[in-house]
Scaffold this active site. Structure first.
Site, mmCIF file in Angstrom:
data_model
loop_
_atom_site.group_PDB
_atom_site.id
_atom_site.type_symbol
_atom_site.label_atom_id
_atom_site.label_comp_id
_atom_site.label_asym_id
_atom_site.label_seq_id
_atom_site.Cartn_x
_atom_site.Cartn_y
_atom_site.Cartn_z
ATOM 1 N N CYS A 21 0.949 -1.185 -0.110
ATOM 2 C CA CYS A 21 0.057 0.048 0.008
ATOM 3 C C CYS A 21 1.031 1.079 0.006
ATOM 4 C CB CYS A 21 -0.942 -0.095 1.260
ATOM 5 S SG CYS A 21 -1.873 1.486 1.329
ATOM 6 N N HIS A 54 -9.148 -4.108 -1.719
ATOM 7 C CA HIS A 54 -8.061 -3.121 -0.828
ATOM 8 C C HIS A 54 -8.357 -1.624 -0.774
ATOM 9 C CE1 HIS A 54 -3.919 -2.101 0.201
ATOM 10 N NE2 HIS A 54 -4.301 -0.947 -0.266
ATOM 11 N N GLU A 55 -8.776 -1.262 -1.897
ATOM 12 C CA GLU A 55 -9.136 0.049 -2.133
ATOM 13 C C GLU A 55 -10.377 0.372 -1.770
ATOM 14 O OE1 GLU A 55 -6.410 1.936 -2.880
ATOM 15 O OE2 GLU A 55 -5.578 0.270 -4.210
ATOM 16 N N HIS A 103 -10.133 1.257 2.309
ATOM 17 C CA HIS A 103 -9.725 2.624 2.278
ATOM 18 C C HIS A 103 -10.923 3.441 2.642
ATOM 19 C CE1 HIS A 103 -5.258 2.573 2.062
ATOM 20 N NE2 HIS A 103 -5.314 1.797 1.214
#
Ligand code: ZN
Length: 169
Positions: A99, A141-142, A145
C-alpha cells in the site's frame, strides 16, 4: 493535473470513513485526473483511494493491467469507481499486498476470490462489474480505504504474515 502527496500511516485521515459523492461534476472529474496521475507516479501501484490523498470522498481507481500478475489474468484495465459498493463476494485467496500509505511493509491478506461491484464510472454512469483474482483483491483493498480499513487491520498473524520491505519495488 497534479501528483498529490500521499498520506502515510499513521495519518488519522486513513482511519476515517469517506462520504458518498453526490455526482461526477467537473470538479470531481478533475480530482479523478489527479488521482490517476498520483497512482501512475508510484512504481508498481495498482490502485489508489481518495482518502490516501486526504480527500474523504468515496472514489477509488484500480488498474492491474501493467502488474506482473494482474496482466496475466482477465482484467478491466483502468477502473474508476465512484461510490463503489460490493454487492456480493465469494471464494478465498491469500495475496501479498502492499500500500502506498504503508511504504515499509507488505502482508499476506485473505480476500474473496471474486466480487460483484456496483459503482458509478467517471462519466457518472452506473456500472455493475464482476471481477476475479488479483483485480478483485485490488478492488477490495481500495474499497477498504473508504471505510478507514488498512491491510494491517486484516492481517491475521503479525508474526507470520507481515513483512518489512527492503525497497519499494
Ligand atoms: Zn492501500
Amino acid at each position: 493535473m497534479a501528483v498529490l502527496p500521499i498520506r502515510v500511516f499513521p495519518d488519522p485521515v486513513l482511519k476515517e470513513r469517506a462520504a458518498p459523492v453526490e455526482g461526477v461534476t467537473a470538479e470531481v472529474s478533475a480530482f479523478i485526473d489527479d488521482l490517476l496521475e498520483t497512482m501512475r507516479d508510484s512504481p508498481g501501484g495498482v490502485g489508489i483511494a481518495a482518502p490516501q490523498v486526504g480527500v474523504l470522498s468515496r472514489i477509488i481507481v484500480v488498474d492491474v493491467s501493467a502488474h506482473r500478475r494482474g496482466s496475466q489474468e482477465e482484467n478491466h484495465g483502468l477502473l474508476v469507481l465512484v461510490n463503489p459498493e460490493i454487492l456480493a463476494m465469494g471464494g478465498k485467496q491469500v495475496v501479498r499486498e502492499g500500500c502506498m500509505s504503508i511504504p515499509d511493509y507488505t502482508a499476506n491478506v485473505q480476500r474473496a476470490q471474486w466480487v460483484l461491484v456496483d459503482a458509478l464510472d467517471r462519466d457518472g454512469n452506473r456500472r455493475i462489474i464482476e471481477s476475479t483474482g488479483f483485480e478483485a483483491v485490488a478492488i477490495q483493498h481500495e474499497a477498504d480505504h473508504l471505510d478507514g480499513i488498512l491491510f494491517l487491520d486484516r492481517v491475521m498473524s503479525v508474526k507470520k504474515d507481515l513483512f518489512r520491505r527492503k525497497t519499494y519495488r
